[in-house]
Design an enzyme around this catalytic site. Structure first.
Site, mmCIF file in Angstrom:
data_model
loop_
_atom_site.group_PDB
_atom_site.id
_atom_site.type_symbol
_atom_site.label_atom_id
_atom_site.label_comp_id
_atom_site.label_asym_id
_atom_site.label_seq_id
_atom_site.Cartn_x
_atom_site.Cartn_y
_atom_site.Cartn_z
ATOM 1 N N THR A 44 7.539 35.430 17.133
ATOM 2 C CA THR A 44 8.304 36.527 17.741
ATOM 3 C C THR A 44 9.755 36.451 17.309
ATOM 4 O OG1 THR A 44 8.949 37.556 19.847
ATOM 5 C CG2 THR A 44 8.794 35.173 19.863
ATOM 6 N N SER A 45 10.425 37.588 17.340
ATOM 7 C CA SER A 45 11.868 37.551 17.113
ATOM 8 C C SER A 45 12.606 37.829 18.416
ATOM 9 C CB SER A 45 12.262 38.550 16.017
ATOM 10 O OG SER A 45 11.624 39.773 16.240
ATOM 11 N N ASN A 46 11.852 37.814 19.513
ATOM 12 C CA ASN A 46 12.439 38.162 20.815
ATOM 13 C C ASN A 46 12.556 36.893 21.681
ATOM 14 O OD1 ASN A 46 12.797 39.003 23.492
ATOM 15 N ND2 ASN A 46 11.792 40.962 23.104
ATOM 16 N N GLU B 32 4.125 47.488 9.395
ATOM 17 C CA GLU B 32 4.010 48.676 10.233
ATOM 18 C C GLU B 32 2.566 49.159 10.186
ATOM 19 O OE1 GLU B 32 6.189 49.962 12.306
ATOM 20 O OE2 GLU B 32 7.629 48.437 11.709
ATOM 21 N N ASP C 195 2.103 41.447 21.892
ATOM 22 C CA ASP C 195 2.637 42.789 21.723
ATOM 23 C C ASP C 195 2.585 43.478 23.077
ATOM 24 O OD1 ASP C 195 3.381 43.873 18.994
ATOM 25 O OD2 ASP C 195 2.744 45.650 20.099
ATOM 26 N N GLY D 262 15.026 44.923 27.050
ATOM 27 C CA GLY D 262 14.243 46.146 26.862
ATOM 28 C C GLY D 262 14.318 47.103 28.047
ATOM 29 N N ASP E 200 13.520 46.604 31.045
ATOM 30 C CA ASP E 200 13.593 45.926 32.344
ATOM 31 C C ASP E 200 14.468 46.649 33.383
ATOM 32 O OD1 ASP E 200 11.786 43.957 31.764
ATOM 33 O OD2 ASP E 200 13.260 42.403 31.337
ATOM 34 N N ARG F 279 3.267 40.146 30.968
ATOM 35 C CA ARG F 279 3.307 39.025 30.008
ATOM 36 C C ARG F 279 2.770 37.746 30.657
ATOM 37 N NH1 ARG F 279 7.841 40.083 28.385
ATOM 38 N NH2 ARG F 279 6.926 41.208 26.641
HETATM 39 P P1 ITT Z 1 8.356 40.791 18.741
HETATM 40 O O1 ITT Z 1 9.278 40.199 17.733
HETATM 41 O O2 ITT Z 1 7.567 39.742 19.466
HETATM 42 O O3 ITT Z 1 7.487 41.912 18.206
HETATM 43 P P2 ITT Z 1 9.612 42.906 20.297
HETATM 44 O O4 ITT Z 1 10.901 42.873 21.047
HETATM 45 O O5 ITT Z 1 9.507 43.835 19.114
HETATM 46 O O6 ITT Z 1 9.315 41.403 19.881
HETATM 47 P P3 ITT Z 1 7.216 44.146 21.481
HETATM 48 O O7 ITT Z 1 6.931 44.798 20.167
HETATM 49 O O8 ITT Z 1 6.130 43.392 22.157
HETATM 50 O O9 ITT Z 1 8.488 43.154 21.355
HETATM 51 O O10 ITT Z 1 7.734 45.190 22.554
HETATM 52 C C1 ITT Z 1 7.956 46.544 22.286
HETATM 53 C C2 ITT Z 1 9.173 46.987 23.052
HETATM 54 O O11 ITT Z 1 8.805 47.072 24.437
HETATM 55 C C3 ITT Z 1 10.325 46.035 22.947
HETATM 56 O O12 ITT Z 1 11.266 46.513 22.014
HETATM 57 C C4 ITT Z 1 10.920 45.985 24.329
HETATM 58 O O13 ITT Z 1 12.026 46.842 24.318
HETATM 59 C C5 ITT Z 1 9.830 46.537 25.230
HETATM 60 N N1 ITT Z 1 9.295 45.489 26.083
HETATM 61 C C6 ITT Z 1 8.250 44.650 25.828
HETATM 62 N N2 ITT Z 1 8.064 43.811 26.847
HETATM 63 C C7 ITT Z 1 9.002 44.109 27.756
HETATM 64 C C8 ITT Z 1 9.352 43.578 29.006
HETATM 65 O O14 ITT Z 1 8.723 42.539 29.535
HETATM 66 N N3 ITT Z 1 10.376 44.127 29.655
HETATM 67 C C9 ITT Z 1 11.057 45.159 29.138
HETATM 68 N N4 ITT Z 1 10.806 45.714 27.966
HETATM 69 C C10 ITT Z 1 9.789 45.188 27.271
#
Ligand code: ITT
Length: 197
Positions: free
Chosen positions: A17-19, A47, A76, A154, A156, A182
């Site tokens: 992940t990058s998150n 993509e 995801d 995100g 939240d 999650r």
């Molecule tokens: P990866 O690198 O793991 O893909 P990501 O940030 O792109 O990280 P996702 O594709 O799983 O994560 O999530 C899609 C979007 O949904 C992401 O950009 C967040 O803004 C939002 N999101 C996912 N989980 C969330 C959460 O628990 N709370 C708030 N927003 C969330």
């Protein structure tokens, strides 16, 4: 062959992940099951033209394994808003980067039905499985009228889970993990992973 899911006697999950927020939430859940979590930064995301987050997660886990030859965990997630016909769903990342929370709140102006849910799919792939194993978590809630809270990431600040007063962004990680999509998905994964030989 070395079993890379076990290092020095500990089960290890390699989360691609990058998150960093996602990693912090997952690490705490997996830690409760005695699983250590290593974060591998996602270098490049293919993509995939598909609107199912399960397929996106499964494919990403397989691709990650091919690239790094480590047992790979990918998660995801997406936000599904009922009144918007489940938008943004699989397009959550793109929509967050473009219109963001303000854009979503604008789309929801004067909308009475505020029901929404988050879905998380955790996918695992290594040489021991034929196809990615998937674990799904969901949390129901609503899109609040106004942005609330500074924590998390995100969407939240605009999502309040049912039976809670706070939005996810008003919660600590520990509080969010009590009910989040999650946390549910990673708990299911952990129960399977600890049993895995
Ligand atoms: P990866 O690198 O793991 O893909 P990501 O940030 O792109 O990280 P996702 O594709 O799983 O994560 O999530 C899609 C979007 O949904 C992401 O950009 C967040 O803004 C939002 N999101 C996912 N989980 C969330 C959460 O628990 N709370 C708030 N927003 C969330």
């Amino acid at each position: 062959m070395v079993n890379m899911t076990k290092l020095l006697g500990h089960k290890v999950a390699f989360l691609i992940t990058s998150n960093i927020h996602k990693f912090s939430e997952a690490r705490r859940v997996l830690g409760k099951f005695g699983i250590a979590t290593a974060m591998l930064k996602k270098v490049q995301k293919t993509e995939i033209q598909n609107d199912k987050i399960t397929i996106i997660a499964k494919t990403s886990a397989m691709e990650a394994f091919e690239k790094c030859n480590l047992p790979s965990v990918v998660e995801d997630a997406g936000l599904f808003i009922e009144a918007l016909k489940n938008f943004p769903g699989p397009y959550s990342s793109y929509i967050f980067k473009t219109i963001g929370n303000r854009g979503i709140l604008r789309l929801m102006e004067d909308v009475v039905n505020r029901e929404a849910k988050f879905r998380s799919v955790v996918a695992f792939f290594d040489q021991s499985v034929d196809e990615s194993k998937c674990f799904i978590g969901e949390v129901e809630g609503e899109i609040v009228e106004e942005w609330r809270g500074m924590q998390g990431f995100g969407f939240d600040p605009i999502f309040r889970p049912l039976s809670f007063e706070k939005t996810f962004a008003e919660m600590t990680i520990q509080e969010k993990n009590l009910c989040s999509h999650r946390s549910i998905a990673f708990q299911k994964f952990a129960k399977w992973f600890v049993q895995k030989p």
